[in-house]
Design an enzyme around this catalytic site. Structure first.
Site, PDB file in Angstrom:
ATOM      1  N   ASP A 558       0.915  -1.094  -0.005  1.00 29.88           N
ATOM      2  CA  ASP A 558       0.265   0.027  -0.025  1.00 29.88           C
ATOM      3  C   ASP A 558       0.655   1.316   0.014  1.00 29.88           C
ATOM      4  O   ASP A 558       0.902   2.026  -0.975  1.00 29.88           O
ATOM      5  CB  ASP A 558      -1.135  -0.062   1.244  1.00 29.88           C
ATOM      6  CG  ASP A 558      -2.166  -1.335   1.228  1.00 29.88           C
ATOM      7  OD1 ASP A 558      -1.575  -2.093   0.432  1.00 29.88           O
ATOM      8  OD2 ASP A 558      -2.936  -1.093   2.046  1.00 29.88           O
ATOM      9  N   GLU A 790      -0.159  -9.537  12.245  1.00 30.93           N
ATOM     10  CA  GLU A 790      -0.170  -9.127  11.000  1.00 30.93           C
ATOM     11  C   GLU A 790       1.263  -8.471  10.444  1.00 30.93           C
ATOM     12  O   GLU A 790       1.714  -8.952   9.338  1.00 30.93           O
ATOM     13  CB  GLU A 790      -1.063  -7.989  10.587  1.00 30.93           C
ATOM     14  CG  GLU A 790      -1.331  -7.613   8.963  1.00 30.93           C
ATOM     15  CD  GLU A 790      -2.070  -6.215   8.926  1.00 30.93           C
ATOM     16  OE1 GLU A 790      -2.573  -5.730   9.993  1.00 30.93           O
ATOM     17  OE2 GLU A 790      -2.635  -5.989   8.008  1.00 30.93           O
TER      18      GLU A 790
END
Ligand SMILES: *[C@@H]1O[C@H](CO)[C@@H](O)[C@H](O)[C@H]1NC(C)=O
Ligand SMILES: *[C@@H]1O[C@H](CO)[C@@H](O)[C@H](O)[C@H]1NC(C)=O
Length: 820
Positions: A558, A790
Site C-alpha cells: 500500500d 499481521e
C-alpha cells in the site's frame, strides 16, 4: 414514447459531431443525385454509430463476463462429501456450514451474565478484536474431519471441538462439543449461557422448525428439525453431561444473515435475580388474519449452566440409516482421539521438523497450531463482487459465484484476498495438495473474459457487513501480485511427482488457459512505456493531495514510497519481477502438460536477464534496484489556512501536501527496502552476479533492513521510514516487519546458498540467521500474547496490526520445516 423520438435525436445524443456534419450536408445539398450520396452517408453514419454504441455496450459488459471456456472447478457440493460440511465460516468464533451456495449456517454465541453490558455487546459471535479475548484459535484442525479450538475469554476457557462422520447421501453427520472451564478456580460456579443456532438464508430451498416434541419428552433443550434441497431431512440435538440451570429457545424470522446477533439481543429477557437471559420461544410475524406469514429461518437455543460446563451438539442426516450410534459422549471422545492421533502422525511425516533443527516439543506444537489455524480459516463464500472498469459509469455486479479460500485474518479480514491466497497456498498445498488445487480452481473461476481476477472478494452479506463502503468496488484496471504463480511453482518443485497423477494433471490442464489469460492480462495491461518494464495501475494523485506519496494498493505494499508524481512513464521493479516469475511458472506448467512453453521461456529469459533488470532499475546513486519515475523527496504536509469568514464550528481543513522542490525523472533512491530487493527475492539474479553480492552485503546492515526479528520493510535511512503518509494514516509498509516478504528472503537465501558460487557461503550464513530471527520472534510473540500478528515492530519485535493474522504470517511453519 421512446420509439417516436426522431432518429436524429437519438443519433445526436450518441455521437454529436457526426450528426452535425450530416445536418450540414442536408442543408447544402438539394440535388437528387446528391441524395443517393446522402442516403449512403446516412447509412454509413448509422452503421458507425450503431457499431460504436454496440462497442460501448460490449465493453461495458466485458468486465462482468466470465472467461470463455469450461469452469475449472470440476466437482463440488455433495459430489465431494468429505468437504461438504466444515468450519467454513472463519469470521465467527465457531460455526459450521456446507459448501453449497445458500447453505444453512449453524453457530455458537455465548456470554457470562454477570458481565453482560446492557446492549448485549458482551455476547460473542463474530470474531472481533474489540472483544479483547486473551486468545482464540485452532489447536488442531486437519481441514477436513475434525478440529479443536481453544478460546480464552477473561478467566474462562472455552473449547470448541468437532468431529465429522461420513454416512448417507447428504454430506454425513457431525458433532460438536463446547466446554467451559475456568482458570485456577476463578469463576468456578459462575454462570455461562451458551447459544447455538441454525439459520437459513432467504434463498435457501428448505425449512427449519424447533423440535419441541423432543423437548417435552426428555426435558432436553429444544433442538431443530429441518429439510433442505441438499441436506434432505436432518436434526440438530443438544446433550449435556453437566447440570443445566436453564434452557429456552427463540424461533423467528430474520431478514439477513448478518442480523442474527441483533435478533437474539432484541428477544433476550433477563431474570431480575441473576440477570440470566431467557428466550420467548416462537416469535412469528402474523398477517391480519392471524396466520403465520412465514416459517422461522432462525432458531437459537439458550443453554445455561455453571462453570465447569459442557454441551454437545449433534447434527444428523436422516439419509444415514445404519448409523452405529449417535456420536456423543464416549463415542465422541473415541472418534476425536483417533483423528488426533492421525493428525499428529501426518504432521510429523509432512513437516519432518526433527530433521530441520532442534525444535523441541513446545516449538513443534506451535507449528501445529499455526498450521491448524490456516486450515481452520478456510471458508466458503457465495455472492457477487461489485466491479467497475473504464467503460462503466457506475459499478456493476460481478456474476454470482462461490469461493473456497483461506482468509488472512478471522477478525479483520475474514474474506478472500488474491495475493494473500498465493502465499496461503504454499502451506495448504504442503498439507493437502488437492484442497489447494480446489482453492486455486475456485479463484480462477472468478476470472473475467479479459483475464482479470478481482483483488478482494467480498461475497455474501456476512462478508459485506465487515467492509467499509470505500473498499467494496473492485476496479478492473487494477492488478495484484500474481502469487498463485509462486504457489504453482512451489507445488511443481516440491510435489512434482504427486502432480503427475492423471486427475491432478487434468486439473492443471483446465487451469492452464486461465493461467495464460491471467499472465497475458498482466503482461499487457500493466506494461510500462519502455519494452520489458511494468507499472502498477491505480496510483492517483489528488489535487490537493492528502497523501505525501500516492498509494500503490495494487502492489499489495500500500504505502510503500514510490515516485511522488505518478505518470505513465514510471516503472516498478517489483512488478517486473512478479511478471518474470509468472513467465517461469507458466513455462514449467506448459512443459508438464506437454504444451508449448517457448513463448514463456523467452519472456522469462528476456525479463530475468541481469543486464535487462539493471538497465531499467539499477541506480548507481543508491547502489540498489529502484523504481523509476517523476519524483521529489521535498514534500511536506501542511494545513492550509482557513478560508476567511468560516464560522468557528467548521473544523479546520485537513492537511495536504506541498511540493517544495519540483520533481524530475529519476530513480526513487530514497526508498531502499522490500521493493529494492525483489530481483533477489524472486531469485532472478544469476548466482555469480555482482549485484547479488552488493545486495547480500547490504542485507545484514542494521541501519538498513536487518533486525533481530526479520527484515524491516523500509530502511531506517529513508526519509519515509515510519512516517505517516497522510495526516491520519499511520505507516504500514514503511518499516514494519512482514512475514510473507521475509519468507521470500529466507527462500532466496536458501536458493543461493545451495548453488555453488562466490556467494554461496555468505547466503548460507545469512540464511540461518534470518530464518531463526523470524521464526523465534513470531513464536515468542505468540507465547507472550496468544496471537500471530499481521506485522512485527522492527525495534521491539512486538506484534502489530490485526490479530489473529494466521494468513501469510503462518509461513513460519515452512521456514521451520525448510520448505521453499
Ligand atoms: C523449547 O525451546 C525454547 C527456546 O529455546 C525454550 O524457551 C522452551 O522452554 C523450550 N521448551 C521445552 C519444553 O523444552
Ligand atoms: C510479454 O510482453 C512482452 C512485451 O510486450 C512481449 O515481448 C512478450 O512476448 C510477452 N510475453 C508473452 C508470454 O506473451
Amino acid at each position: 414514447m421512446r420509439n417516436k423520438e426522431p432518429k436524429s435525436n437519438v443519433v445526436r445524443r450518441i455521437k454529436k459531431n457526426k450528426v452535425i456534419t450530416f445536418e450540414k450536408i442536408v442543408v447544402q445539398n438539394e440535388e437528387k443525385n446528391r441524395y443517393s450520396t446522402l442516403l449512403y452517408l446516412l447509412a454509413l453514419v448509422g452503421l458507425t454509430v450503431a457499431a460504436y454504441a454496440c462497442y460501448l455496450g460490449y465493453c461495458e459488459t466485458r468486465v462482468n463476463t466470465p472467461f470463455n471456456g469450461a469452469k475449472v472447478v470440476g466437482i463440488s457440493g455433495l459430489d465431494v462429501p468429505d468437504t461438504y460440511w466444515g468450519t467454513y465460516r472463519p469470521g465467527v468464533y465457531y460455526g459450521m456450514k456446507t459448501r453449497s451456495p445458500y447453505s444453512p449456517v449453524m453457530g455458537l454465541m455465548w456470554y457470562f451474565p454477570q458481565v453482560l453490558h446492557s446492549q448485549g455487546d458482551n455476547i460473542r459471535h463474530w470474531c472481533e478484536q474489540s472483544d479483547n479475548l486473551g486468545r482464540y484459535g485452532w489447536e488442531e484442525h486437519d481441514g477436513k474431519t475434525f478440529g479443536i479450538q481453544t478460546i480464552k475469554d477473561g478467566p474462562f476457557n472455552l473449547v470448541t471441538s468437532f468431529v465429522k462422520r461420513p454416512g448417507g447421501n447428504h454430506g454425513g453427520d457431525w458433532s460438536s462439543r463446547i466446554s467451559v472451564t475456568s482458570e485456577k478456580n476463578h469463576g468456578v460456579g459462575q454462570i455461562v449461557s451458551l447459544f447455538f443456532y441454525a439459520a437459513l438464508e432467504e434463498k435457501t430451498k428448505g425449512w427449519i422448525s424447533p423440535n419441541e416434541n423432543f423437548e417435552k419428552k426428555s426435558h432436553t433443550p429444544t433442538g431443530v428439525i429441518g429439510w433442505t434441497e441438499q441436506l434432505g431431512d436432518f436434526t440438530l440435538r443438544y446433550f449435556s453431561r453437566s447440570k443445566i440451570v436453564q434452557h429456552s429457545f427463540l424461533a423467528t424470522t430474520v431478514m439477513r444473515l448478518e442480523m442474527l446477533k441483533d435478533a437474539l439481543i432484541s428477544h433476550l429477557r433477563h431474570r431480575r435475580s441473576d440477570s440470566v437471559a431467557t428466550l420467548p420461544g416462537m416469535v412469528q410475524t402474523r398477517n391480519e388474519n392471524g396466520a403465520i406469514e412465514k416459517g422461522p429461518n432462525f432458531i437459537i437455543t439458550e443453554i445455561t449452566g455453571r462453570v465447569p460446563f459442557e454441551i454437545e451438539i449433534v447434527y444428523e442426516s436422516k439419509s444415514y440409516y445404519h448409523r452405529p450410534s449417535t456420536l456423543v459422549g464416549e463415542m465422541f471422545d473415541e472418534e476425536l482421539a483417533k483423528r488426533r492421533a492421525h493428525f499428529n502422525e501426518k504432521f510429523d511425516s509432512v513437516f519432518k521438523l526433527k530433521d530441520h533443527g532442534n525444535w523441541n516439543k513446545t516449538q513443534s506444537k506451535f507449528a501445529q497450531v499455526v498450521l491448524s489455524n490456516v486450515m481452520g480459516s478456510i471458508g466458503y463464500f457465495y455472492g457477487s463482487s461489485r466491479v467497475i472498469s473504464e467503460y462503466n459509469s457506475s459499478p456493476v455486479p460481478y456474476w454470482k459465484a462461490p469461493l473456497f479460500t483461506a482468509v488472512p485474518s478471522r477478525s479483520f479480514f475474514p474474506r478472500g484476498f488474491l495475493w494473500d491466497e498465493g502465499f496461503h497456498g504454499l502451506l495448504i498445498s504442503t498439507w493437502d495438495l488437492d484442497m489447494e488445487l480446489d482453492i486455486m480452481c475456485h479463484w480462477f473461476d472468478l476470472m473475467n473474459v479479459m483475464g482479470w481476477i478481482p483483488r478482494e472478494q467480498i461475497l455474501g452479506t456476512e462478508a459485506l457487513a465487515k467492509v467499509p463502503e470505500e473498499f467494496v468496488v473492485q476496479n478492473a484496471a487494477i492488478a495484484n501480485p500474481p502469487t498463485f504463480f509462486l504457489t504453482i511453482q512451489y507445488i511443481l518443485s516440491n510435489f512434482g511427482e504427486d502432480m503427475i497423477d492423471p486427475k491432478r494433471l487434468a486439473v492443471l490442464e483446465r487451469l492452464y488457459p486461465r493461467f495464460r489469460a491471467w499472465f497475458n492480462w498482466l503482461n499487457t495491461t500493466q506494461a510500462g512505456e519502455l519494452p520489458g518494464t511494468y507499472m502498477w495501475r491505480g496510483r492517483v494523485l489528488l489535487e490537493p493531495s492528502p497523501e505525501i506519496n500516492p498509494k500503490t494498493l495494487a502492489s499489495g505494499l500500500d504505502d510503500y514510497p514510490r515516485s511522488s508524481h505518478p505518470t505513465s512513464s514510471e516503472r516498478h521493479v517489483d512488478l517486473l519481477c512478479w511478471i518474470a516469475l509468472g513467465a517461469a511458472a507458466l513455462a514449467e506448467v506448459a512443459e508438464l502438460i506437454s504444451a508449448d512453453s517457448t513463448k514463456y521461456k523467452r519472456t522469462f529469459e528476456m525479463l530475468s536477464d541481469d543486464g535487462h533488470i539493471a538497465s531499467r532499475h539499477w541506480s548507481d546513486v543508491s547502489e540498489s534496484f529502484a523504481d523509476f519515475g517523476l519524483h521529489t523527496d521535498s514534500l511536506t504536509l501542511k494545513r492550509p489556512p482557513r478560508k476567511p469568514n468560516t464560522p468557528p464550528h467548521v473544523p479546520p481543513p485537513g492537511m495536504v501536501r506541498f511540493v517544495l522542490e519540483a520533481p524530475h525523472y529519476r530513480y526513487v533512491d530514497s526508498a531502499f527496502g522490500y521493493v529494492s530487493l525483489f530481483p533477489f527475492f524472486l531469485q532472478l539474479l544469476e548466482k555469480d552476479s555482482e549485484l547479488l553480492g552488493i545486495i547480500l552485503s547490504k542485507l545484514e546492515r542494521k541501519d538498513l533492513l536487518w533486525t533481530d526479528y526479520g527484515l524491516r520493510s523500509l530502511s531506517t535511512t529513508s526519509p519515509y521510514y515510519m512516517k505517516h503518509n497522510t495526516e491520519h494514516d499511520p505507516p504500514y509498509w514503511r518499516g514494519q516487519i512482514w512475514i510473507n516478504i521475509n519468507y521470500l528472503a529466507v527462500r532466496a537465501l536458501h536458493h543461493y546458498g545451495t548453488l555453488p558460487g562466490p556467494y554461496s557461503e555468505k547466503s548460507k550464513a545469512v540464511y540461518e540467521r534470518l530464518r531463526l530471527n523470524v521464526v523465534n520472534n513470531v513464536m515468542k510473540q505468540y507465547q507472550k500474547t496468544g496471537y500471530i500478528w499481521e506485522q512485527y515492530n522492527d525495534r521491539t519485535g512486538a506484534g502489530m496490526g490485526s490479530r489473529p493474522f494466521t494468513g501469510w504470517s503462518s509461513l513460519v511453519v515452512l521456514m521451520m520445516a525448510e520448505l521453499y
